[in-house]
Write an enzyme that holds these catalytic residues in place. Structure first.
Site, PDB file in Angstrom:
ATOM      1  N   ASP A 262      55.144  43.348  42.229  1.00 24.27           N
ATOM      2  CA  ASP A 262      53.712  43.072  42.058  1.00 24.27           C
ATOM      3  C   ASP A 262      53.543  42.180  40.839  1.00 24.27           C
ATOM      4  O   ASP A 262      53.765  42.614  39.712  1.00 24.27           O
ATOM      5  CB  ASP A 262      52.978  44.408  41.860  1.00 24.27           C
ATOM      6  N   GLY A 313      49.198  33.522  46.713  1.00 27.53           N
ATOM      7  CA  GLY A 313      47.845  33.630  46.184  1.00 27.53           C
ATOM      8  C   GLY A 313      47.799  33.834  44.684  1.00 27.53           C
ATOM      9  O   GLY A 313      48.365  34.807  44.178  1.00 27.53           O
ATOM     10  N   CYS A 320      39.554  38.885  40.495  1.00 28.92           N
ATOM     11  CA  CYS A 320      40.523  38.156  39.681  1.00 28.92           C
ATOM     12  C   CYS A 320      39.860  36.991  38.928  1.00 28.92           C
ATOM     13  O   CYS A 320      39.119  36.221  39.519  1.00 28.92           O
ATOM     14  CB  CYS A 320      41.624  37.629  40.597  1.00 28.92           C
ATOM     15  N   ARG A 419      52.273  43.310  35.433  1.00 29.97           N
ATOM     16  CA  ARG A 419      52.263  42.318  36.512  1.00 29.97           C
ATOM     17  C   ARG A 419      52.021  40.899  35.991  1.00 29.97           C
ATOM     18  O   ARG A 419      51.927  39.948  36.767  1.00 29.97           O
ATOM     19  CB  ARG A 419      51.279  42.705  37.616  1.00 29.97           C
ATOM     20  N   ASN A 461      39.858  33.030  72.179  1.00 26.63           N
ATOM     21  CA  ASN A 461      39.131  31.756  72.213  1.00 26.63           C
ATOM     22  C   ASN A 461      40.094  30.579  72.024  1.00 26.63           C
ATOM     23  O   ASN A 461      39.817  29.473  72.465  1.00 26.63           O
ATOM     24  CB  ASN A 461      38.061  31.693  71.115  1.00 26.63           C
TER      25      ASN A 461
END
Ligand code: RVP
Length: 505
Positions: A262, A313, A320, A419, A461
């Site tokens: 992480d 990301g 964030c 992190r 679709n």
């Protein structure tokens, strides 16, 4: 001289899918959302670990505990238990998920024989359980003495002071089964004897579990469940690039099915060292994802380091503020598209398919469809799951509306500085996240059913019955800011103040 990208970095909101031909066979009920979670030699072997739906819950204290993990695994996704807690606490959460037996309930409304009817009624109201086992010590695993259900008492004819031992159905009149009875057999007994519940007892007649008819029914209606070879729920766990030598063994021992480093920014030697340590000690038997990256270079670095999947990301998460505080990041759509290209190139070169996960910034359900169309194999969501009953955060009333608390791992509240590893001792830090509320949205099961139906409808679709087919056939267009306005309800006065997409907001 600095490098400049030609394209602006774009968000999901700037894209739409242009539909393709829909064959008559292409209906939502026929769509499979199965997707690989870890790397494999595509075309030569089966992926050793796949998700049944392309959704995982974020490695966050406000999102992913054991309760969330069970709820999401039931629906076919996977939670990554948050790592910002002691090794023992995290391993205990993983173990609770692995020990959880769907349909086997450890009763949380238990009676002792000398309790009164009034106390039984109070407990029934507090827990909403109408069937309660009676044990010698009043615990979930005491010696079984009887069971009380609503059929055992009539409030209008009793004073309330009667003792449980006087009106319970006693042990000798109960049908019970041994503790190791399978759920299927327990269910057969329930049906054969027209029971509402069945106590399972150990050899010494202590209570092991209760099996309820209604729980079996709900278990049967979850065909997507993520189960391991021993029929236990699957669960992931977050780790960091600092204490892995102690944390990884504890999580593996507890039964974690997959790990994920992480980190806010994963294109670093710290991640490489963490993966190398895992490979050195466990070979390929322990699966480990890494990230986050936002370009092809970052992907290749982690793929070559041996990551089983790579997360994409930086700065797109709803809570964030990394882009504001440090000026790093990239629009989530552009990052996903570019990393998907790098993943495909890497596959062509090596024959190894490394799944990618778009993490953060999913606001509407259709953003999940866009992320998949752009090449993501699955998505990670924080805010989405934080809104549900099953998230660990508090449900509070704010200005007359129920909200759930939701805070970033880089917020002052979480202080998960691990992190944001840049080596060395971390004495001073700064916030990269905020503390917030998100609208309470009810049970996970109901919400996820609607989300998945929308994704499947979009895929139909576009004429796709599987995620790889969707990625192959998808036609994506960048939209202008005025067409974004055109895309919502416009030039009308809405009768209902809540926007139609309110389930996501
Ligand atoms: P979202 O789903 O948009 O709420 O984003 C969740 C993601 O945000 C997480 O999976 C993680 O990558 C990122 N995150 C978590 N905490 C923070 C922070 O405090 N900055 N960011």
């Amino acid at each position: 001289m600095a490098y400049y990208y030609d394209e602006p970095s774009r968000t999901f909101n700037e894209y739409l899918l242009v539909p393709g031909h829909t064959p008559a066979t292409c209906i939502p009920a026929s769509v499979s959302l199965k997707t690989p979670l870890v790397k494999y030699r595509k075309g030569e072997e089966e992926c050793p670990l796949s998700l049944n739906i392309p959704m995982v819950s974020a490695i966050m204290a406000a999102v992913s505990d054991d309760n969330m993990a069970v709820a999401l695994a039931t629906e076919g996704g996977l939670s990554f238990i948050y790592g910002n807690q002691t090794i023992e606490q995290e391993a205990a959460m993983v173990k609770r998920v692995k020990d959880y037996k769907a349909g086997f309930v450890e009763s949380d409304a238990n009676l002792s024989p000398d309790m009164t009817l009034n106390e039984v009624v109070a407990l029934k109201e507090a827990t909403d359980h109408s069937t309660m086992p009676v044990t010698d010590d009043g615990t979930a695993h005491g010696k079984l003495l009887g069971v009380v259900t609503e059929r055992d008492y009539r409030l209008s004819r009793m004073s309330g002071d009667e003792k449980v031992s006087e009106f319970m159905t006693p042990r000798e009149k109960l049908i019970v089964a041994p503790a190791d009875t399978s759920l299927k057999v327990a269910n057969d007994i329930i049906w054969d004897h027209k029971l509402n519940s069945l106590p399972l007892v150990n050899d010494d007649d202590t209570l092991a579990y209760m099996v309820f008819r209604k729980d079996y029914d709900s278990h049967k209606s979850n065909p997507n469940e993520m189960l391991d070879a021993h029929k236990r729920y699957m669960v992931g766990a977050g780790i960091n690039s600092r204490d892995y030598a102690e944390r990884v063994p504890a999580l593996v021992e507890a039964g974690a099915d997959v790990l994920c480093i992480d980190s806010s920014e994963g294109y670093s030697d710290w991640q490489k060292m963490t993966i190398e340590w895992v490979r050195e000690h466990y070979g390929d038997s322990v699966k480990i994802g890494a990230g986050n990256v936002v370009d092809g270079e970052g992907f290749r670095f982690l793929a070559e380091a041996g990551a089983d999947f790579v997360k994409i990301g930086i700065g797109g998460g709803s809570i964030c503020i990394t882009r504001e505080t440090k000026g790093i990041g990239r629009g989530q759509a552009t990052a996903t598209i570019e990393v998907a290209k790098a993943r495909d190139e890497y596959f062509k070169e090596t024959g190894i398919y490394v799944p990618i996960c778009s993490d953060g910034g999913i606001v509407y359900d259709h953003h999940i469809s866009l992320a998949l169309a752009m090449g993501a194999d699955f998505v990670m969501l924080g805010r989405y799951f934080a809104r549900f009953d099953e998230s660990p955060s508090a449900k509070v009333m704010v200005n007359g509306t129920y909200m759930k608390e939701y805070w970033g791992e880089g917020s002052a509240r979480a202080r998960n500085w691990g992190r944001y590893d840049l080596g060395g001792k971390k004495s001073l830090s700064f916030e990269e996240g905020v503390d917030s509320y998100v609208p309470y949205a009810g049970p996970l099961k109901d919400n996820i059913a609607v989300t998945l139906l929308k994704i499947k409808s979009t895929m139909c679709n576009c004429g796709a019955l599987t995620i790889p087919e969707f990625q192959d056939k998808a036609k994506l267009t960048v939209i202008s800011s005025t067409s974004i306005v055109e895309g919502g309800a416009h030039d009308v006065l809405l009768k209902d103040k809540a926007p139609y997409a309110s389930n996501m907001r």
